[in-house]
Design a protein around this motif. Structure first.
Motif, mmCIF file in Angstrom:
data_model
loop_
_atom_site.group_PDB
_atom_site.id
_atom_site.type_symbol
_atom_site.label_atom_id
_atom_site.label_comp_id
_atom_site.label_asym_id
_atom_site.label_seq_id
_atom_site.Cartn_x
_atom_site.Cartn_y
_atom_site.Cartn_z
ATOM 1 N N ASP A 13 -31.207 57.104 -3.587
ATOM 2 C CA ASP A 13 -30.748 58.430 -3.140
ATOM 3 C C ASP A 13 -29.359 58.270 -2.526
ATOM 4 O O ASP A 13 -29.223 57.814 -1.391
ATOM 5 N N ILE A 14 -28.333 58.630 -3.296
ATOM 6 C CA ILE A 14 -26.953 58.500 -2.817
ATOM 7 C C ILE A 14 -26.554 59.789 -2.096
ATOM 8 O O ILE A 14 -26.162 60.775 -2.716
ATOM 9 N N GLY A 15 -26.691 59.800 -0.780
ATOM 10 C CA GLY A 15 -26.328 60.970 0.003
ATOM 11 C C GLY A 15 -24.849 60.972 0.342
ATOM 12 O O GLY A 15 -24.143 59.979 0.145
ATOM 13 N N SER A 16 -24.378 62.072 0.874
ATOM 14 C CA SER A 16 -22.965 62.187 1.234
ATOM 15 C C SER A 16 -22.610 61.310 2.425
ATOM 16 O O SER A 16 -21.475 60.856 2.568
ATOM 17 N N THR A 17 -23.595 61.040 3.281
ATOM 18 C CA THR A 17 -23.374 60.220 4.470
ATOM 19 C C THR A 17 -24.033 58.853 4.363
ATOM 20 O O THR A 17 -23.424 57.830 4.677
ATOM 21 N N ALA A 18 -25.296 58.839 3.929
ATOM 22 C CA ALA A 18 -26.046 57.581 3.824
ATOM 23 C C ALA A 18 -26.746 57.502 2.479
ATOM 24 O O ALA A 18 -27.111 58.521 1.888
ATOM 25 N N SER A 19 -26.929 56.281 2.011
ATOM 26 C CA SER A 19 -27.635 56.040 0.759
ATOM 27 C C SER A 19 -28.925 55.286 1.054
ATOM 28 O O SER A 19 -28.919 54.275 1.763
ATOM 29 N N PHE A 31 -34.358 50.324 2.340
ATOM 30 C CA PHE A 31 -33.206 50.080 3.202
ATOM 31 C C PHE A 31 -32.213 51.230 3.040
ATOM 32 O O PHE A 31 -32.287 52.019 2.095
ATOM 33 N N VAL A 32 -31.308 51.310 4.006
ATOM 34 C CA VAL A 32 -30.312 52.381 4.011
ATOM 35 C C VAL A 32 -28.933 51.766 4.248
ATOM 36 O O VAL A 32 -28.788 50.803 4.992
ATOM 37 N N LEU A 33 -27.928 52.331 3.580
ATOM 38 C CA LEU A 33 -26.538 51.901 3.736
ATOM 39 C C LEU A 33 -25.657 53.127 3.921
ATOM 40 O O LEU A 33 -25.957 54.194 3.370
ATOM 41 N N PRO A 34 -24.564 53.001 4.661
ATOM 42 C CA PRO A 34 -23.609 54.119 4.711
ATOM 43 C C PRO A 34 -22.967 54.305 3.341
ATOM 44 O O PRO A 34 -22.603 53.316 2.693
ATOM 45 N N THR A 35 -22.828 55.542 2.901
ATOM 46 C CA THR A 35 -22.236 55.793 1.591
ATOM 47 C C THR A 35 -20.747 55.454 1.580
ATOM 48 O O THR A 35 -20.219 54.940 0.592
ATOM 49 N N GLY A 36 -20.073 55.722 2.692
ATOM 50 C CA GLY A 36 -18.649 55.410 2.752
ATOM 51 C C GLY A 36 -17.834 56.351 1.879
ATOM 52 O O GLY A 36 -18.301 57.392 1.437
ATOM 53 N N TRP A 37 -16.605 55.965 1.610
ATOM 54 C CA TRP A 37 -15.704 56.856 0.870
ATOM 55 C C TRP A 37 -15.965 56.800 -0.627
ATOM 56 O O TRP A 37 -15.636 57.731 -1.361
ATOM 57 N N SER A 38 -16.572 55.704 -1.109
ATOM 58 C CA SER A 38 -16.782 55.534 -2.545
ATOM 59 C C SER A 38 -18.251 55.269 -2.834
ATOM 60 O O SER A 38 -18.781 54.214 -2.495
ATOM 61 N N SER A 39 -18.914 56.243 -3.463
ATOM 62 C CA SER A 39 -20.315 56.044 -3.819
ATOM 63 C C SER A 39 -20.466 54.938 -4.852
ATOM 64 O O SER A 39 -21.487 54.251 -4.902
ATOM 65 N N LYS A 40 -19.430 54.728 -5.680
ATOM 66 C CA LYS A 40 -19.495 53.665 -6.688
ATOM 67 C C LYS A 40 -19.555 52.300 -6.016
ATOM 68 O O LYS A 40 -20.333 51.426 -6.440
ATOM 69 N N GLU A 41 -18.761 52.093 -4.970
ATOM 70 C CA GLU A 41 -18.806 50.813 -4.251
ATOM 71 C C GLU A 41 -20.155 50.644 -3.565
ATOM 72 O O GLU A 41 -20.701 49.530 -3.509
ATOM 73 N N THR A 42 -20.700 51.735 -3.048
ATOM 74 C CA THR A 42 -22.013 51.687 -2.404
ATOM 75 C C THR A 42 -23.083 51.295 -3.412
ATOM 76 O O THR A 42 -23.984 50.508 -3.104
ATOM 77 N N VAL A 43 -22.994 51.843 -4.624
ATOM 78 C CA VAL A 43 -23.954 51.512 -5.685
ATOM 79 C C VAL A 43 -23.894 50.017 -6.014
ATOM 80 O O VAL A 43 -24.934 49.373 -6.203
#
Length: 257
Positions: A13-19, A31-43
């Motif tokens: 679940d890639i949210g605007s604030t947290a994934s 687990f949860v991660l901050p989405t940050g400015w780039s959802s692609k980098e978060t993925v």
């Protein structure tokens, strides 16, 4: 005798604030991660984190469903499914049956009605973020505290009225209160009350179930759940697992693929 194949079912679940990530099957993890400015980098970070748990998203024995604000960035997903469907599925699992799900996300708030294990109705707030997690985050930053500290302060304060429907104007109200010497606890109480009132207004546009749960980043907050219960005159339940509802629903749907 054939060796049993172990499957993994992953919901992202890639949210605007947290994934948020939930994996079911051979290994059950979340687990949860901050989405940050780039959802692609978060993925990419999620993919590597899963590998550390020996879950390869590119393996034939792993099924992945993506949802959320940045779901299109999950290029290895077997299927992309809407937030409404995933939150409906995950919320029902958490509630152990039909329910109303109030999902307070970073950019929007959704009210989802589940009947007979299917989403029967839903409503979302308008484009303004005044009744969302982003509003709480902005106001916490303005007061120089974390979101959890904001809620702790609110418990001790006397509510001041924040009437603006727009985040920008509401922030101006808060600045004005600060300038007048209002206590931070009172301003925090006003901020939380403002969000609860806007969420309640959205909820009252639909016929709510007897069982109501909160999902999203503040789903664990008992103070907010109690405040919302008073405004709706119905019991609203909080849960530590609520923030994972979308990812959990996605993982369960991956299992059905």
């Amino acid at each position: 005798m054939l060796e049993e194949i172990c499957m993994n079912y992953v919901g992202i679940d890639i949210g605007s604030t947290a994934s948020k990530v939930v994996a079911l099957g051979d290994k059950n993890i979340e687990f949860v991660l901050p989405t940050g400015w780039s959802s692609k980098e978060t993925v990419d970070e999620i993919k590597n984190r899963l590998l550390s748990y020996e879950i390869d998203v590119c393996d034939d024995n792993t099924k992945v469903v993506a949802t959320g604000y940045g779901r299109i960035s999950v290029d290895f997903a077997d299927k992309i499914i809407t937030e409404i469907t995933c939150h409906g599925k995950g919320g029902t699992e958490i509630a152990k049956g039909d329910c109303t799900i109030i999902d307070i996300g970073g950019q929007d708030t959704k009210v989802i009605i589940v009947e007979n294990n299917f989403v029967s109705d839903f409503i979302m707030n308008d484009k303004c973020s005044a009744g969302t997690g982003k509003f709480i985050e902005v106001m916490a930053n303005r007061l120089g505290v974390t979101i959890d500290e904001l809620f702790d302060m609110a418990k001790k304060g006397e509510t001041v009225k924040i009437s603006s429907l727009c985040t920008v104007f509401a922030e101006s109200e808060v600045i004005s209160f600060i300038g007048k010497g209002a206590k931070r606890e009172d301003i925090a109480a006003g901020v939380v009350d403002s969000v609860a009132s806007k969420v309640a207004t959205l909820c009252n546009k639909k016929k709510l179930s007897d069982k109501i749960i909160i999902t999203g980043g503040i789903s664990h907050n008992e103070y907010f759940a109690n405040l919302l219960s008073k405004k709706l005159k119905k019991k609203v339940e909080c849960s530590k697992e609520g923030r994972y509802a979308g990812a959990l629903g996605a993982a369960l749907l991956a299992k059905e693929l």
